[in-house]
Write an enzyme that holds these catalytic residues in place. Sequence first.
Site, PDB file in Angstrom:
ATOM      1  NE  ARG A   1      42.308 -49.482   2.439  1.00  0.00           N
ATOM      2  CZ  ARG A   1      42.785 -50.716   2.633  1.00  0.00           C
ATOM      3  NH1 ARG A   1      42.790 -51.238   3.829  1.00  0.00           N
ATOM      4  NH2 ARG A   1      43.240 -51.421   1.631  1.00  0.00           N
TER       5      ARG A   1
ATOM      6  CG  HIS B   1      41.086 -53.208  -2.828  1.00  0.00           C
ATOM      7  ND1 HIS B   1      41.939 -52.115  -2.907  1.00  0.00           N
ATOM      8  CD2 HIS B   1      41.578 -54.004  -1.825  1.00  0.00           C
ATOM      9  CE1 HIS B   1      42.890 -52.246  -1.991  1.00  0.00           C
ATOM     10  NE2 HIS B   1      42.694 -53.376  -1.329  1.00  0.00           N
TER      11      HIS B   1
ATOM     12  CD  GLN C   1      44.606 -56.943  -3.100  1.00  0.00           C
ATOM     13  OE1 GLN C   1      44.772 -56.279  -2.099  1.00  0.00           O
ATOM     14  NE2 GLN C   1      45.394 -57.967  -3.411  1.00  0.00           N
TER      15      GLN C   1
ATOM     16  CG  ASP D   1      38.690 -60.631   0.873  1.00  0.00           C
ATOM     17  OD1 ASP D   1      39.444 -60.685   1.861  1.00  0.00           O
ATOM     18  OD2 ASP D   1      38.244 -59.557   0.426  1.00  0.00           O
TER      19      ASP D   1
ATOM     20  CB  CYS E   1      43.203 -59.233  -1.142  1.00  0.00           C
ATOM     21  SG  CYS E   1      41.765 -59.559  -0.117  1.00  0.00           S
TER      22      CYS E   1
ATOM     23  NE  ARG F   1      47.449 -53.916  -3.400  1.00  0.00           N
ATOM     24  CZ  ARG F   1      46.813 -53.405  -2.331  1.00  0.00           C
ATOM     25  NH1 ARG F   1      46.650 -54.122  -1.255  1.00  0.00           N
ATOM     26  NH2 ARG F   1      46.305 -52.162  -2.364  1.00  0.00           N
TER      27      ARG F   1
HETATM   28  N1   CP Z   1      44.796 -56.205   0.757  1.00  0.00           N
HETATM   29  C1   CP Z   1      44.779 -55.029   1.422  1.00  0.00           C
HETATM   30  O1   CP Z   1      44.183 -54.045   0.947  1.00  0.00           O
HETATM   31  O2   CP Z   1      45.479 -55.037   2.564  1.00  0.00           O
HETATM   32  P1   CP Z   1      45.436 -53.866   3.670  1.00  0.00           P
HETATM   33  O3   CP Z   1      44.017 -53.807   4.178  1.00  0.00           O
HETATM   34  O4   CP Z   1      46.424 -54.278   4.697  1.00  0.00           O
HETATM   35  O5   CP Z   1      45.802 -52.575   2.978  1.00  0.00           O
END
Ligand code: CP
Length: 333
Positions: free
Chosen positions: A106, A133, A136, A229, A270, A315
């Site tokens: 990430r 993403h 997601q 978001d 998300c 997830r």
């Molecule tokens: N939605 C998401 O990616 O959450 P985090 O940033 O907590 O991983």
Amino acid sequence: MDFYGRDFLRILDFSEDELRYMLTIAKKFKQYKKEHKMHKFFPDKNIAILFEKTSTRTRCSFEVAGYDLGMGVTFLDPSGSQMGHKESIADTARVLARLYDGIEYRGFDQKIVDDLAKYSSVPVWNGLTDECHPTQALGDFMTIEEHFGHLEGLTLAFVGDTRNNVANSLMAMSAKMGVNFIACGPSELRPSDEIVAKCRPIAEKNGSTITITSDLAELYGKADIIYTDVWLSLGEPQEKWGERIELLKQYQVNSEMMAKAKETAIFLHCLPSFHDLNTSIARDVNKVFGIDEMEVTNEVFESKQSLVIDQAENRMHTIKAIMFLTLYKKEEK
Ligand code: CP
């Protein structure tokens, strides 16, 4: 379909059938979890998960999914590795690939995760970049399919900052699954022409449409799913709050908007979300701008239409499916 050894970098790298199969395996794993059925397929494997940005859901999903599959998991953040500071991505990838069986990343530029994959001899999984993403989107489509019983023909309206990474992956997944996608937000925050040009022909082939608009009326009476978001994404400068609030306040998801979508519409996010003042960032923004709810009202977030917690759970099941499929070599078992 052969997933063994492949990277998971973006939705568009996979065919419609492959993505559907990932959802099928994720459902199977969810069932195993609910039935407390052990599924430690990989007691001999280890994975490294690299986070250059903070995370709750993605990190915990990779960790729990890894442990459930019987693997060892090493978490590395910027303070715990040399990557990018003292060691190049290419060197990091080649070294980690000798020690681990899979690598999650990430961070920021999509090129970083692409380079990790290029130099790594083991699968690399994208846990979020500035561009997309994909884990997601897969989890979200599992949630949508669980709720409606199908995907094809539904309409997903992403409202707000429509050029963000989550919106990009949802557009790609919608195109692949024959779901109509409406990106509704200010013209300053529209998806890039490049991503729209890639997704539109795929959507047409699968019988769905992609609409880019600033007009909320476009989703009224049509949207099965309203998705939003945060107004300022991970890594963006805090000084932009004022500008974003001005641009996006008319796109706040509230009960009036939900009432104008289909009667059966659901709400997705998300997460994390600024729907109340129970976070330090929301309180800081409140002090300066006087608003106590941002991209979604607390009423909608806590409503029956909101499936955000199911979405967060999924997830883990979908990430587990991705890791399983890319690590499982049929002839080994
Ligand atoms: N939605 C998401 O990616 O959450 P985090 O940033 O907590 O991983």
